[in-house]
Motif scaffolding. Structure first.
Motif, PDB file in Angstrom:
ATOM      1  N   ARG A 127     -12.469 -10.417  61.130  1.00 27.71           N
ATOM      2  CA  ARG A 127     -13.528 -10.443  60.135  1.00 27.71           C
ATOM      3  C   ARG A 127     -12.998 -10.262  58.715  1.00 27.71           C
ATOM      4  O   ARG A 127     -13.625 -10.697  57.752  1.00 27.71           O
ATOM      5  CB  ARG A 127     -14.533  -9.323  60.431  1.00 27.71           C
ATOM      6  CG  ARG A 127     -15.853  -9.447  59.687  1.00 27.71           C
ATOM      7  CD  ARG A 127     -16.761  -8.277  59.959  1.00 27.71           C
ATOM      8  NE  ARG A 127     -16.930  -7.461  58.753  1.00 27.71           N
ATOM      9  CZ  ARG A 127     -17.267  -6.193  58.753  1.00 27.71           C
ATOM     10  NH1 ARG A 127     -17.424  -5.554  59.895  1.00 27.71           N
ATOM     11  NH2 ARG A 127     -17.426  -5.536  57.634  1.00 27.71           N
ATOM     12  N   GLY A 128     -11.828  -9.645  58.565  1.00 26.47           N
ATOM     13  CA  GLY A 128     -11.452  -9.159  57.248  1.00 26.47           C
ATOM     14  C   GLY A 128     -10.303  -9.845  56.548  1.00 26.47           C
ATOM     15  O   GLY A 128      -9.895  -9.393  55.474  1.00 26.47           O
ATOM     16  N   ASN A 205     -16.344  -2.863  63.089  1.00 27.67           N
ATOM     17  CA  ASN A 205     -16.141  -3.912  64.074  1.00 27.67           C
ATOM     18  C   ASN A 205     -15.373  -5.098  63.500  1.00 27.67           C
ATOM     19  O   ASN A 205     -15.686  -5.598  62.413  1.00 27.67           O
ATOM     20  CB  ASN A 205     -17.500  -4.392  64.599  1.00 27.67           C
ATOM     21  CG  ASN A 205     -17.376  -5.261  65.831  1.00 27.67           C
ATOM     22  OD1 ASN A 205     -16.572  -4.983  66.708  1.00 27.67           O
ATOM     23  ND2 ASN A 205     -18.171  -6.312  65.897  1.00 27.67           N
ATOM     24  N   GLU A 206     -14.339  -5.544  64.233  1.00 24.11           N
ATOM     25  CA  GLU A 206     -13.522  -6.721  63.908  1.00 24.11           C
ATOM     26  C   GLU A 206     -12.721  -6.565  62.617  1.00 24.11           C
ATOM     27  O   GLU A 206     -12.241  -7.547  62.060  1.00 24.11           O
ATOM     28  CB  GLU A 206     -14.389  -7.988  63.849  1.00 24.11           C
ATOM     29  CG  GLU A 206     -14.992  -8.356  65.196  1.00 24.11           C
ATOM     30  CD  GLU A 206     -15.673  -9.718  65.163  1.00 24.11           C
ATOM     31  OE1 GLU A 206     -16.174 -10.096  64.090  1.00 24.11           O
ATOM     32  OE2 GLU A 206     -15.670 -10.393  66.198  1.00 24.11           O
ATOM     33  N   ILE A 207     -12.558  -5.347  62.141  1.00 28.00           N
ATOM     34  CA  ILE A 207     -11.705  -5.067  60.983  1.00 28.00           C
ATOM     35  C   ILE A 207     -10.349  -4.578  61.488  1.00 28.00           C
ATOM     36  O   ILE A 207     -10.272  -3.839  62.467  1.00 28.00           O
ATOM     37  CB  ILE A 207     -12.361  -4.024  60.055  1.00 28.00           C
ATOM     38  CG1 ILE A 207     -13.630  -4.598  59.438  1.00 28.00           C
ATOM     39  CG2 ILE A 207     -11.401  -3.550  58.973  1.00 28.00           C
ATOM     40  CD1 ILE A 207     -13.423  -5.807  58.552  1.00 28.00           C
ATOM     41  N   GLU A 214     -10.148  -5.103  53.601  1.00 27.16           N
ATOM     42  CA  GLU A 214     -10.943  -5.943  54.497  1.00 27.16           C
ATOM     43  C   GLU A 214     -12.430  -5.598  54.475  1.00 27.16           C
ATOM     44  O   GLU A 214     -13.279  -6.472  54.646  1.00 27.16           O
ATOM     45  CB  GLU A 214     -10.435  -5.802  55.932  1.00 27.16           C
ATOM     46  CG  GLU A 214      -9.048  -6.330  56.186  1.00 27.16           C
ATOM     47  CD  GLU A 214      -8.674  -6.178  57.645  1.00 27.16           C
ATOM     48  OE1 GLU A 214      -9.148  -6.985  58.459  1.00 27.16           O
ATOM     49  OE2 GLU A 214      -7.909  -5.244  57.975  1.00 27.16           O
TER      50      GLU A 214
END
Length: 233
Positions: A127-128, A205-207, A214
């Motif tokens: 994600r980041g 989440n997803e970092i 990020e």
């Protein structure tokens, strides 16, 4: 003792730019610790104690978290609140040390950019990331350079285990981590938060590992929440 400022400690291969979104959001009274001149985590912490003013809120990312925990061991009375971001209280494991030594060797043989590029896929989560952050990461690595990178890695290898410090932390604390961190497992953040009395845990989440870059909004929210807790204490 009056709370005078927010102190931020960068991680490995990072300059003050790793905190730039957070510094811009906070606006003032931010001091970024110097982590490029010393060859031990303890020396970095002692330099910070000498250069920062009064009692402060302390924020450490990655290696900066190691420095923050060492400072708490040395002078807990100087810390009014604590943010630990993508870091660990454990000593270096043998397999981690082996990777660090290989990276030092690569940086010395092939240059810091090659070492930074090798690390890059592990730094950012799904994600980041993004091209701008990857360019910034490489720019920070160039500014740090091979000699400082080697010195920081050697300091990290030799750091002490700080798990016994955690139970004695008696200031408002927030622990922040990305669920996709491939450098320091997010479980290390979970165990720190469980060991620190009253600590808040923020899992993003997803970092990945570079949480302040990020997820700048979530990082600011976590730090702002910490500031509010300190003000109310």
């Amino acid at each position: 003792m009056k709370i005078s400022q927010m102190v931020m400690v960068p991680g490995l291969l990072s300059t003050a730019d790793v905190y730039r979104p957070l510094i811009d959001a906070l606006g003032k009274d931010v001091f970024v610790a110097e982590t490029r001149l010393d060859d031990t985590i303890e020396a970095m912490a002692r330099r910070l104690l000498d250069e920062a003013h009064g009692r402060f809120l302390l924020c450490g990312h990655s290696m900066g978290g190691y420095v923050a925990l060492e400072l708490l061991r040395l002078a807990p009375e100087r810390v009014a609140g604590l943010a630990l971001i993508a870091t660990s209280a454990r000593a270096d494991a043998p397999e981690q040390t082996a990777v660090r030594l290989r990276l030092i060797d690569m940086a010395r043989r092939r240059g810091i950019e090659e070492a930074a590029k090798l690390l890059e896929p592990k730094l950012f989560g799904p994600r980041g990331g993004g091209e701008a952050l990857r360019r910034l990461n490489l720019e920070m690595a160039r500014e740090i350079g091979t000699d400082v990178f080697a010195r920081q890695q050697e300091a990290i290898i030799a750091r002490r285990d700080q798990q016994e410090v955690l139970a004695g932390i008696d200031v408002p604390t927030v622990v922040v981590a990305g669920t996709a961190d491939a450098i320091i497992p997010p479980q290390r953040s979970q165990e720190m938060a469980a060991a620190i009395p009253g600590a808040d845990l923020v899992m993003l989440n997803e970092i990945g590992h570079m949480v302040p870059l990020e997820a700048p909004g979530e990082t600011h929210a976590a730090v702002a929440g910490l500031q509010a807790r300190v003000a109310a204490a």
